[in-house]
Design an enzyme around this catalytic site. Structure first.
Site, short mmCIF file in Angstrom:
data_model
loop_
_atom_site.label_atom_id
_atom_site.label_comp_id
_atom_site.label_asym_id
_atom_site.label_seq_id
_atom_site.Cartn_x
_atom_site.Cartn_y
_atom_site.Cartn_z
N GLY A 126 0.79 -1.22 0.00
CA GLY A 126 0.00 0.00 0.00
C GLY A 126 0.83 1.27 0.00
N HIS A 127 0.11 2.40 -0.06
CA HIS A 127 0.79 3.69 -0.17
C HIS A 127 1.59 4.03 1.09
CE1 HIS A 127 -3.21 5.82 1.23
NE2 HIS A 127 -2.70 5.04 2.15
N ASN A 128 2.73 4.66 0.85
CA ASN A 128 3.62 5.15 1.91
C ASN A 128 4.28 4.06 2.73
OD1 ASN A 128 1.20 7.51 1.90
ND2 ASN A 128 3.31 8.23 1.73
#
Length: 343
Positions: free
Chosen positions: A239-241
C-alpha cells in the site's frame, strides 16, 4: 543448445570440492528423482536423502556429511542450496535479452534512452522518461512520464510503471506487475466517497526482484519506498507510503496496508496480512497467514492462524472456541464461590 560443463569448473564456480571424476560433464540441473547421467542434482534437505540410493544424476551437490558414496560423483560444499542456486545461474536456459528497439514501440521524442536499451513490441515510453544503459523493456510495457529506470534493469512483458516512478539499478520486474498506481485513499462526504489524489512516488532501490502480478502503490504525500536487495513474490500488494527495509523478502499473496514501515532483512510469509500505520523491527520473520495489527519492536519469529487439521478435529475445535465465553463465566463464578482472587 545446452552447454556442457565439467565438475571441476562447477566446483570452482561455487566454491566446492569434487569427489569422483572432476572431468565429468553435465549440462542441466534436475531433481534427485528425475535426474539422468547428463544432469547435476542437489541435496539440501534431509527429507530427500533416501533418494541418493536410486538417483541417476551424474553428480550431486551436497554437504560433505551427507556424502555416503552412493552418488556417482559429488560436489561437496557446506551450503548445498547456495551451490544449487549458483549452478542454476550458470546453466540458465532462459532466452537471451532483446538487443534492439521493435518498430512498433511508441517512444516519446522527449524520452531519454541510454546505450544498448532494448524495447519490445508495442511498448510505450512517455515524455521525460529516463532509461539508463542496458535496460530491457518487454513487449507491451508502459513506462509513464518522468519515470527513471536504472542501469541493467529488466521489465518483463506487460509491466506498468506509472508517472514519476524511480526504479534502481539491476532490478527485475516480472509480467503484469504495476508500480505507482494510486493508493487506497478516500474521504467521505454525506455518505459518499471522495477521492484523495495520491501525490507521492514509488522509489525502488537497486537489485530488487518483483514477481508477476504484484502491485506497489504510490505514496499519498510522501513516497512509497522499497529498499535495495528486496525480493517480492507474485501477487503481493504493498500500500501507499509503505517503507520496506533493505534485504526483506515477501512471499506470495501477502498484503501490507498503507504507511507501515518494515525493517531490514525481514521474512514475510505467504498470505500474511499487515495492518496500516505500524512498524516492524529488523530481522522479523512472519509465518504464512500471520495477521499483524500492532507494531513489533523485537527481532524474532512470529506466527498466527490455524494450521491444517483433520476435519473432525477442526470442527470440534470450532465448537469449543464458541464455548469459551460461557466457560470463562463459569470459571469466574467458581472462583468467586471459592473466594479465589486473580493472581
Amino acid at each position: 543448445m545446452m552447454k556442457s560443463v565439467t565438475l571441476a569448473d562447477l566446483a570452482s564456480h561455487i566454491g566446492a570440492s569434487v569427489r569422483g571424476d572432476a572431468s565429468y560433464q553435465v549440462n542441466r540441473l534436475a531433481t534427485l528423482a528425475s535426474a539422468t547421467a547428463e544432469q547435476v542434482s542437489f541435496l539440501a534437505n534431509e527429507k530427500y536423502r533416501s533418494q541418493l540410493a536410486d538417483t541417476g544424476a551424474g553428480a550431486v551437490i551436497m554437504h560433505p556429511d551427507a556424502d555416503d558414496g552412493r552418488a556417482r560423483n559429488a560436489l561437496l560444499t557446506t551450503n548445498p542450496y547456495l551451490g544449487y542456486a549458483k549452478v542454476a545461474q550458470l546453466l540458465d536456459t532462459s532466452p537471451k535479452r532483446a538487443q534492439d528497439i521493435h518498430p512498433t514501440a511508441v517512444i516519446s521524442a522527449q524520452a531519454n534512452l541510454g546505450k544498448n536499451v532494448a524495447v519490445g513490441a508495442h511498448a510505450v515510453i512517455e515524455s521525460g522518461a529516463h532509461i539508463a544503459d542496458n535496460v530491457v523493456i518487454g513487449a507491451q510495457c508502459f513506462v509513464g512520464e518522468n519515470v527513471e529506470i536504472g542501469e541493467g534493469s529488466r521489465l518483463f512483458p506487460q509491466v506498468t510503471l506509472y508517472h514519476n516512478v524511480v526504479l534502481g539499478k539491476g532490478c527485475t520486474v516480472h509480467s503484469s506487475s504495476t508500480i505507482g498506481a494510486d493508493g487506497f485513499g478516500w474521504a467521505t462526504e454525506n455518505g459518499k466517497w471522495v477521492k484523495i489524489p495520491q501525490l507521492g512516488r514509488v522509489i525502488v532501490g537497486d537489485n530488487v526482484d518483483i514477481g508477476a502480478n504484484s502491485s506497489i502503490d504510490r505514496g499519498a504525500l510522501d513516497d512509497t519506498i522499497i529498499g535495495s536487495g528486496c525480493i517480492i513474490d507474485n501477487l503481493v500488494q504493498i500500500g501507499h507510503n509503505v517503507v520496506l527495509g533493505e534485504g526483506t523478502a515477501i512471499a506470495g499473496q501477502a498484503g501490507i496496508a498503507g504507511s507501515t514501515r518494515i525493517g531490514k532483512n525481514c521474512l514475510i510469509g505467504g498470505q500474511a496480512g499487515l495492518g496500516g500505520h505500524i512498524e516492524i523491527a529488523d530481522n522479523v520473520q512472519l509465518h504464512g497467514q500471520a495477521m499483524v495489527t500492532k507494531s513489533i519492536d523485537k527481532a524474532g519469529v512470529y506466527a498466527s492462524g490455524n494450521p491444517v487439521a483433520p476435519q473432525g478435529e477442526w470442527a470440534k475445535t470450532g465448537v469449543r472456541y464458541r464455548q469459551l465465553p460461557d466457560l470463562f463465566k463459569r470459571v469466574k463464578a467458581l472462583e468467586t464461590k471459592l473466594n479465589i482472587k486473580d493472581q
